[in-house]
Motif scaffolding. Structure first.
Motif, PDB file in Angstrom:
ATOM      1  N   GLU A 194       0.832  -1.202   0.000  1.00 23.00           N
ATOM      2  CA  GLU A 194       0.000   0.000   0.000  1.00 23.00           C
ATOM      3  C   GLU A 194       0.869   1.255   0.000  1.00 23.00           C
ATOM      4  N   LEU A 195       1.943   1.212   0.770  1.00 30.22           N
ATOM      5  CA  LEU A 195       2.853   2.355   0.816  1.00 30.22           C
ATOM      6  C   LEU A 195       3.542   2.560  -0.528  1.00 30.22           C
ATOM      7  N   GLU A 196       3.948   1.474  -1.152  1.00 26.75           N
ATOM      8  CA  GLU A 196       4.598   1.585  -2.461  1.00 26.75           C
ATOM      9  C   GLU A 196       3.616   2.122  -3.493  1.00 26.75           C
ATOM     10  N   GLU A 197       2.383   1.697  -3.447  1.00 25.39           N
ATOM     11  CA  GLU A 197       1.381   2.193  -4.391  1.00 25.39           C
ATOM     12  C   GLU A 197       1.084   3.670  -4.132  1.00 25.39           C
ATOM     13  N   SER A 198       1.027   4.018  -2.865  1.00 24.93           N
ATOM     14  CA  SER A 198       0.759   5.419  -2.562  1.00 24.93           C
ATOM     15  C   SER A 198       1.957   6.283  -2.947  1.00 24.93           C
ATOM     16  N   ARG A 199       3.094   5.768  -2.914  1.00 27.56           N
ATOM     17  CA  ARG A 199       4.295   6.493  -3.294  1.00 27.56           C
ATOM     18  C   ARG A 199       4.347   6.651  -4.808  1.00 27.56           C
ATOM     19  N   ARG A 200       3.917   5.711  -5.541  1.00 32.77           N
ATOM     20  CA  ARG A 200       3.909   5.789  -6.993  1.00 32.77           C
ATOM     21  C   ARG A 200       2.885   6.817  -7.462  1.00 32.77           C
TER      22      ARG A 200
END
Length: 157
Positions: free
Chosen positions: A150-156
């Motif tokens: 979720e953090l990686e997706e939000s970062r993208r």
């Protein structure tokens, strides 16, 4: 010196022996008794011979010998009975000791089995606790992986 029967003779029950086997067994076991009987018989025969020949003095001597030999035979018989009676008692106590030893071994074996069983139960309990902990850690790991995604997706974005 008296003859002690061999183990095979001692193991054989007296009820299973024939009359002649019993005679031989008892003569070997208490040799003074048959010797006393033979000497007493000899004294009686000599006394009878002297009575028939009219020699009262020798007859009286041999009758006295007969009494003494009978007494000796009786003493040998009683002593043998006490000796072999106590030997039989010792044999029973040895058998009792063997029974107690076997019972103690059985108790020790039972204790060893109980100890092993307790150890197995403890291992199973530790394994179950380890499985639960692994499952908790797996669920925590899954939660962390999900959070990481979720953090990686939000970062993208």
């Amino acid at each position: 010196m008296s003859y002690l029967p061999t183990s095979s003779e001692a193991d054989k029950d007296l009820d299973e022996m024939t009359f002649s086997e019993k005679m031989v067994f008892h003569c070997k076991r208490e040799p003074l008794v048959p010797a006393g009987v033979l000497m007493t018989t000899g004294a009686i025969l000599l006394a009878i011979k002297n009575v028939r020949s009219g020699n009262r003095r020798n007859a009286q001597k041999w009758f006295r010998w007969r009494v003494g030999l009978q007494t000796g035979t009786l003493v040998a018989l009683i002593a043998g009975s006490f000796f072999y009676g106590s030997a039989k008692h010792e044999q029973l106590s040895k058998e009792e000791q063997l029974r107690q030893k076997a019972k103690m071994r059985e108790q020790l074996w039972i204790q060893e089995l109980e100890r092993r069983d307790l150890e197995v139960r403890r291992r199973k309990q530790r394994a179950e606790e380890a499985r639960k902990k692994a499952a908790e850690m797996q669920s925590e790991l899954s939660g962390l992986e999900q959070e990481l995604r979720e953090l990686e997706e939000s970062r993208r974005k």
